[in-house]
Motif scaffolding. Structure first.
Motif, PDB file in Angstrom:
ATOM      1  N   ALA A   1       3.412   4.348 -10.484  1.00  0.00           N
ATOM      2  CA  ALA A   1       3.012   3.400  -9.442  1.00  0.00           C
ATOM      3  C   ALA A   1       2.954   1.984  -9.982  1.00  0.00           C
ATOM      4  O   ALA A   1       3.412   1.043  -9.321  1.00  0.00           O
TER       5      ALA A   1
ATOM      6  N   HIS B   1       0.819  -1.214   0.000  1.00  0.00           N
ATOM      7  CA  HIS B   1       0.000   0.000   0.000  1.00  0.00           C
ATOM      8  C   HIS B   1       0.856   1.268   0.000  1.00  0.00           C
ATOM      9  O   HIS B   1       0.646   2.173  -0.819  1.00  0.00           O
TER      10      HIS B   1
ATOM     11  N   THR C   1       5.639  -0.407  -8.281  1.00  0.00           N
ATOM     12  CA  THR C   1       4.999  -1.406  -7.425  1.00  0.00           C
ATOM     13  C   THR C   1       5.122  -2.790  -8.041  1.00  0.00           C
ATOM     14  O   THR C   1       5.292  -3.780  -7.320  1.00  0.00           O
TER      15      THR C   1
ATOM     16  N   TRP D   1      -6.125  -4.284  -7.061  1.00  0.00           N
ATOM     17  CA  TRP D   1      -6.097  -3.477  -8.271  1.00  0.00           C
ATOM     18  C   TRP D   1      -7.346  -2.655  -8.536  1.00  0.00           C
ATOM     19  O   TRP D   1      -7.240  -1.549  -9.080  1.00  0.00           O
TER      20      TRP D   1
ATOM     21  N   ARG E   1      -7.415   0.997  -7.561  1.00  0.00           N
ATOM     22  CA  ARG E   1      -6.394   1.745  -8.294  1.00  0.00           C
ATOM     23  C   ARG E   1      -6.804   1.954  -9.751  1.00  0.00           C
ATOM     24  O   ARG E   1      -6.553   3.002 -10.326  1.00  0.00           O
TER      25      ARG E   1
ATOM     26  N   TRP F   1       2.647   1.854  -3.327  1.00  0.00           N
ATOM     27  CA  TRP F   1       1.761   2.357  -4.379  1.00  0.00           C
ATOM     28  C   TRP F   1       1.490   3.851  -4.187  1.00  0.00           C
ATOM     29  O   TRP F   1       1.550   4.633  -5.137  1.00  0.00           O
TER      30      TRP F   1
END
Length: 137
Positions: free
Chosen positions: A24, A12, A28, A73, A76, A15
């Motif tokens: 990101a 977390h 990530t 995901w 995001r 990201w």
């Protein structure tokens, strides 16, 4: 599956420290790929499974892993789409399936082990353009 969840939960902060979806995703992903490559429990799974079973678990329709990936995901993706940073002509499920396959490939590539620059090049040159909107390609 529990170990995969622990790894994802630990991402977390990684990201959130990147200003754009593209940055990101790349950064990530590198952390995720290296965790998958170097984690003893996941390495034991990879070494102990047949290639077809490994693909089914890591990149196929294996429900427990798919749930973990969606939980990580989907929020995001929603944020990226709201900022026009993610393709709108493909579904979230399609992108998750694609990313899972890309991750597995990169985890298994010994030539990219411990090569963050090489991993970033693959992600920026191939994976990122495949999920960015047309204008971002």
């Amino acid at each position: 599956v529990a170990r995969m969840q622990e790894i994802i939960d630990g991402l977390h902060d990684e990201w959130e420290r990147h200003p754009t979806f593209a940055d990101a995703l790349v950064e990530t992903s590198i952390v995720t790929i290296n965790a998958g490559r170097h984690d003893p429990e996941l390495r034991a799974l990879i070494a102990g499974e047949t290639p077809s079973r490994l693909h089914h678990i890591m990149a196929g329709p294996y429900p427990p892993v798919l749930r973990i990936m969606k939980a990580a995901w989907l929020p995001r993706f929603a944020r990226a789409r709201a900022h026009d940073e993610l393709r709108s002509d493909v579904t979230d499920d399609q992108i998750i399936d694609w990313l899972r396959g890309c991750y597995l490939q990169l985890i298994l590539r010994d030539d990219l082990a411990d090569d963050a620059a090489g991993q970033a090049a693959v992600l920026r040159n191939f994976v990122l353009p495949s999920v960015m909107p047309q204008a971002g390609r």
